[in-house]
Write an enzyme that holds these catalytic residues in place. Structure first.
Site, PDB file in Angstrom:
ATOM      1  N   GLU A  49       8.772  -0.114  -5.321  1.00  0.00           N
ATOM      2  CA  GLU A  49       8.181  -1.381  -4.853  1.00  0.00           C
ATOM      3  C   GLU A  49       6.988  -1.811  -5.713  1.00  0.00           C
ATOM      4  OE1 GLU A  49       7.004  -0.419  -0.858  1.00  0.00           O
ATOM      5  OE2 GLU A  49       9.025  -0.655  -0.062  1.00  0.00           O
ATOM      6  N   PRO A  50       7.160  -1.967  -7.002  1.00  0.00           N
ATOM      7  CA  PRO A  50       6.015  -2.347  -7.837  1.00  0.00           C
ATOM      8  C   PRO A  50       5.650  -3.816  -7.664  1.00  0.00           C
ATOM      9  CG  PRO A  50       8.012  -2.298  -9.158  1.00  0.00           C
ATOM     10  CD  PRO A  50       8.414  -1.864  -7.775  1.00  0.00           C
ATOM     11  N   TYR A  55     -13.435  -6.148  -4.041  1.00  0.00           N
ATOM     12  CA  TYR A  55     -13.313  -4.751  -4.464  1.00  0.00           C
ATOM     13  C   TYR A  55     -14.276  -4.388  -5.602  1.00  0.00           C
ATOM     14  CZ  TYR A  55      -8.620  -5.967  -2.695  1.00  0.00           C
ATOM     15  OH  TYR A  55      -7.561  -6.443  -1.968  1.00  0.00           O
ATOM     16  N   CYS A  66     -20.929 -21.004  -2.168  1.00  0.00           N
ATOM     17  CA  CYS A  66     -22.235 -20.643  -1.613  1.00  0.00           C
ATOM     18  C   CYS A  66     -22.234 -19.225  -1.065  1.00  0.00           C
ATOM     19  CB  CYS A  66     -22.604 -21.635  -0.519  1.00  0.00           C
ATOM     20  SG  CYS A  66     -22.599 -23.295  -1.160  1.00  0.00           S
ATOM     21  N   TYR A  82      -2.333 -10.446  -7.040  1.00  0.00           N
ATOM     22  CA  TYR A  82      -3.401 -10.555  -6.044  1.00  0.00           C
ATOM     23  C   TYR A  82      -4.489 -11.546  -6.469  1.00  0.00           C
ATOM     24  CZ  TYR A  82      -0.871  -6.362  -4.774  1.00  0.00           C
ATOM     25  OH  TYR A  82       0.153  -5.481  -4.469  1.00  0.00           O
ATOM     26  N   GLY A 118       2.503   0.764  -6.527  1.00  0.00           N
ATOM     27  CA  GLY A 118       1.161   1.292  -6.777  1.00  0.00           C
ATOM     28  C   GLY A 118       0.827   1.635  -8.206  1.00  0.00           C
TER      29      GLY A 118
HETATM   30  N1  LLP Z   1       4.647  -1.519  -1.182  1.00  0.00           N
HETATM   31  C1  LLP Z   1       3.819  -1.608  -0.130  1.00  0.00           C
HETATM   32  C2  LLP Z   1       4.264  -1.157   1.186  1.00  0.00           C
HETATM   33  C3  LLP Z   1       2.533  -2.161  -0.296  1.00  0.00           C
HETATM   34  O1  LLP Z   1       1.715  -2.255   0.748  1.00  0.00           O
HETATM   35  C4  LLP Z   1       2.129  -2.600  -1.577  1.00  0.00           C
HETATM   36  C5  LLP Z   1       0.795  -3.163  -1.795  1.00  0.00           C
HETATM   37  C6  LLP Z   1       3.044  -2.490  -2.642  1.00  0.00           C
HETATM   38  C7  LLP Z   1       4.288  -1.941  -2.409  1.00  0.00           C
HETATM   39  C8  LLP Z   1       2.727  -2.964  -4.035  1.00  0.00           C
HETATM   40  O2  LLP Z   1       1.660  -2.307  -4.594  1.00  0.00           O
HETATM   41  P1  LLP Z   1       1.319  -2.512  -6.154  1.00  0.00           P
HETATM   42  O3  LLP Z   1       2.504  -1.993  -6.938  1.00  0.00           O
HETATM   43  O4  LLP Z   1       1.100  -3.956  -6.391  1.00  0.00           O
HETATM   44  O5  LLP Z   1       0.095  -1.715  -6.359  1.00  0.00           O
HETATM   45  N2  LLP Z   1      -5.098  -6.772  -2.942  1.00  0.00           N
HETATM   46  C9  LLP Z   1      -5.246  -5.483  -3.587  1.00  0.00           C
HETATM   47  C10 LLP Z   1      -3.963  -4.688  -3.584  1.00  0.00           C
HETATM   48  C11 LLP Z   1      -3.366  -4.495  -2.194  1.00  0.00           C
HETATM   49  C12 LLP Z   1      -2.058  -3.753  -2.226  1.00  0.00           C
HETATM   50  C13 LLP Z   1      -1.372  -3.858  -0.922  1.00  0.00           C
HETATM   51  N3  LLP Z   1      -0.095  -3.233  -0.877  1.00  0.00           N
HETATM   52  C14 LLP Z   1      -5.784  -5.718  -4.988  1.00  0.00           C
HETATM   53  O6  LLP Z   1      -6.030  -6.868  -5.367  1.00  0.00           O
HETATM   54  O7  LLP Z   1      -6.000  -4.780  -5.723  1.00  0.00           O
END
Ligand code: LLP
Length: 414
Positions: free
Chosen positions: A273-274, A316, A343, A372, A239
């Protein structure tokens, strides 16, 4: 921080010119800088190096096998959410003992597959899932290693679609019920409790929500200890936010400094979990101008990438910087919407952007699209998905071919 820079007014990925890549592979084209994502991976490792830490790159952010393989070579583990992601990481030779598996809707087939693959652990998101895993593991003659994903009821202060740790969210197990569920898990014959897990959301730019969540989780872990429920791992999720525009996200170091006082004392192994933090700024989407269209109230630059290639602006309202590949003949800047050929009125990459006059054929780069971007791409409007290229210094290689029209219908039965 990334390695997409202008040299003599033309855009480069590391030491490779973007214009030449577009010429060779066509557009739309995702271009990744290896140095950028490798450095980000090591930044987060370094920030937590004083703890026993396993970084599990979140595959959903960008699941291209070449990127996963590079991540594996750097030592990364993987956070997965589906059988498909498990297949991908096993294909590139991931160590199963570095794979953690989250997701609210794991099917029996997926659970069997993960058990057979001997992954490090399941991050369980409901009582029903816990019972299913216990049953399936029993039938397979196995013990499942698990953590429960705790929903700490904390606002991650991010877009509501990617805010996952509030009590009204579908994710995780309510912190108020979790102790009882750990106690029942402890009695289950085919369950081996390994850890506690949380993930509160994505694109989080301040450590405050983490502190709120980690504070609650730390108290929860103390409660488990009092009950004699032993754990080995604490997974604090992903996150971490990145810079798309004017954001000032906490660095990995600041983030680590803030959360460590809460988690270090337990002597647990830490899992992170980045996804976006590692790959977000390591990718751009290169697109070509098709037409300029002067409207009565707006000017449109119509490009060959659309919401099927990059859905984040439509889904978003996300902001991605859009920059010309070539500034050599830069005329004065004027406002325009950069839109795709699809379209739908939501098919835009950027609104009210200041760009130089761009002739048909000129190239633009949509920045910060490593995470993403391609992983959420679709074939909407029967558009073949883009090609992907990885740059490493002055070298580059195609890591996914552009889809063809034949690919579009390959699975269909007429
Ligand atoms: N761990 C879990 C359980 C998750 O569900 C996610 C992301 C991550 C780690 C990694 O999160 P990050 O570090 O990438 O923020 N499609 C959206 C983001 C959806 C995130 C879903 N889960 C976007 O484009 O902003």
């Amino acid at each position: 921080m990334d390695y997409f820079n202008y040299k003599r007014k033309v855009l480069f990925a590391e030491d490779t010119g973007i214009g030449a890549l577009a010429e060779k592979y066509g557009t739309p084209l995702y271009v990744y800088s290896k140095r950028t994502f490798v450095e980000h991976y090591h930044k987060i490792c370094a920030a937590f190096s004083d703890l026993d830490t396993l970084v599990c790159y979140s595959v959903k952010a960008n699941s291209n096998g070449a990127i996963l393989k590079e991540m594996r070579a750097q030592g990364s583990g993987f956070d997965i959410v589906s059988g498909g992601e498990l297949f991908r990481v096993l294909e590139i030779g991931a160590d199963p003992k570095k794979i953690v598996y989250a997701g609210v809707g794991k099917t029996s087939e997926e659970i069997k597959y993960a058990l057979k693959s001997n992954i490090l652990m399941f991050n369980i998101e409901s009582v029903e899932e816990l019972k299913a895993i216990n049953r399936i593991a029993g039938a397979a003659g196995k013990k499942a290693d698990v953590a429960l994903r705790i929903n700490p009821d904390v606002d991650a202060l991010t877009h509501h679609y990617v805010n996952t740790g509030k009590k009204e969210s579908k994710f995780g197990i309510d912190i108020n019920f979790a102790l009882g569920i750990y106690k029942s898990a402890k009695k289950m014959k085919n369950i081996n409790i390994k850890g506690v897990d949380m993930h509160i959301g994505s694109q989080i730019t301040t450590p405050i929500p983490y502190l709120n969540a980690v504070g609650k989780i730390a108290q929860f872990v103390s409660g488990l200890n009092r009950e004699g429920i032993k754990i080995e791992y604490l997974n604090i999720g992903g996150g971490l936010g990145i810079i798309y525009n004017e954001e000032k996200p906490a660095t990995a170091e600041v983030f680590a400094k803030a959360v460590k006082p809460y988690i270090a004392g337990f002597g647990l192994k830490i899992i992170l979990e980045p996804g976006r933090f590692i790959i977000g700024n390591a990718g751009i989407l290169v697109t070509k101008v098709i037409y300029n269209k002067k409207g009565r109230s707006k000017n449109f630059v119509i490009v060959d990438a659309g919401m099927n290639d990059l859905i984040r602006p439509a889904l978003y309202g996300s902001f991605h910087k859009i920059i010309p590949e070539n500034f050599k003949s830069a005329a004065k800047l004027s406002p325009c919407d950069v839109v795709g050929p699809i379209c739908e009125s939501a098919d835009f990459l950027g609104k009210d952007r200041m760009l130089p006059e761009l002739a048909s054929g000129a190239l633009l780069a949509v920045r910060s699209t490593g995470a993403y971007g391609m992983s959420m791409a679709s074939n909407y409007n029967s558009r073949p998905r883009a090609a992907e290229v990885m740059v490493d210094g002055s070298k580059h290689r195609l890591i996914r071919e552009r889809e063809t029209y034949e690919d579009l219908v390959a699975k269909e039965k007429f």
